[in-house]
Design an enzyme around this catalytic site. Structure first.
Site, PDB file in Angstrom:
ATOM      1  N   GLU A 146       0.810  -1.220   0.000  1.00  0.00           N
ATOM      2  CA  GLU A 146       0.000   0.000   0.000  1.00  0.00           C
ATOM      3  C   GLU A 146       0.843   1.270   0.000  1.00  0.00           C
ATOM      4  O   GLU A 146       1.659   1.463   0.910  1.00  0.00           O
ATOM      5  CB  GLU A 146      -0.904  -0.001   1.235  1.00  0.00           C
ATOM      6  N   GLU A 241     -12.411   3.037   5.057  1.00  0.00           N
ATOM      7  CA  GLU A 241     -11.320   3.286   5.991  1.00  0.00           C
ATOM      8  C   GLU A 241     -11.218   4.785   6.223  1.00  0.00           C
ATOM      9  O   GLU A 241     -10.260   5.429   5.804  1.00  0.00           O
ATOM     10  CB  GLU A 241     -10.004   2.720   5.452  1.00  0.00           C
TER      11      GLU A 241
END
Length: 268
Positions: A146, A241
């Site tokens: 990520e 998120e």
């Protein structure tokens, strides 16, 4: 139609961690994801069992789980590229794989880790390749790397940065985690990244920018990006998120109830 999963490490934080899966279910969702949910990389068996039981009892699926990432509140952002911590990282991989096998987890996030003062970046990158090869060899599903914003020492900033790591490892189940918030804040061209790397995206997460709040509070064109992902054939989960700008009972007002549960969507 998008399938949404609630990140219970950043949402419902007013509740104890083990109560959050049930709160997500009460809000209409049937899928959750977590960062590493334990204070150490090697929790006791009883801690693991309590976590698994909380997810099972809530009646939700654990779609995503991070490997251990160090002391996140203190600024750590992963162990993958940290020389000397290989055993710690790999122990967390083994624990996560065990949890995932019980809860149907298909995506595991391997946060890369910050650059370490006095350590050769090339040494760190070599350690990362070895650790990621270990993880992808153990996982029945996808391991994702990520790009992250807000941490100057974290070296993966763009989709291309993460893809370059995946290319070095050359494991077919090592994918890009396309967090649309982080990519946007870092100045990446999100539309171009989706077009170029759609077939290499293993997971998507969303929060609006600026602010990292729920969609609709900022300027990210989610409808456009999610439509592009759909056209490109992405069928994975969309992780919510974000830090809600309001109370938890209003944190999902932007998403109609009929679109929250994957089972509900599939029956429409």
């Amino acid at each position: 139609m998008a399938r949404y999963t609630v990140n219970c490490s950043i949402l419902f934080t007013e509740l104890p961690l083990l109560e959050r899966p049930a709160a997500a279910r009460a809000a209409g969702f049937d899928a959750v994801e977590f960062w590493w949910p334990f204070p150490t990389a090697t929790p006791e068996d009883a801690e693991v069992e309590r976590f698994v039981r909380a997810v099972e009892d809530a009646g939700v699926r654990l779609t995503g789980l991070n490997f251990a990432a160090g002391d996140m509140p203190a600024g750590d952002r992963g162990l993958v590229s940290c020389p000397g911590r290989e055993a710690e990282f790999r122990a967390s991989v083994d624990i996560a794989v065990g949890i995932g096998g019980r809860l149907g987890t298909g995506v595991f996030n391997a946060l890369y880790g910050n650059r370490i003062a006095g350590t050769d970046p090339m040494e760190q990158d070599d350690v990362a390749v070895e650790n990621l090869a270990y993880a992808t060899g153990r996982v029945d599903g996808a391991v994702v790397v990520e790009p992250v914003s807000g941490v100057d020492r974290y070296p993966l900033r763009t989709a291309a940065d993460a893809i370059a790591v995946a290319d070095r490892v050359a494991s077919p189940n090592l994918k890009l985690l396309a967090d649309l918030y982080h990519l946007t804040v870092n100045g990446d061209d999100v539309a171009a990244a989706i077009e170029r790397y759609a077939d290499r995206i293993g997971h998507v997460q969303i929060a609006d920018a600026p602010g990292r709040h729920e969609p609709g509070t900022g300027e990210i064109p989610f409808d456009r990006h999610l439509a592009a992902l759909d056209r490109a054939g992405y069928t994975g989960w969309i992780g919510l998120e974000y830090q809600p700008s309001t109370t938890s009972d209003r944190a999902f007002d932007w998403l109609p109830s009929a679109q929250r549960g994957a089972a509900t969507q599939e029956n429409r």
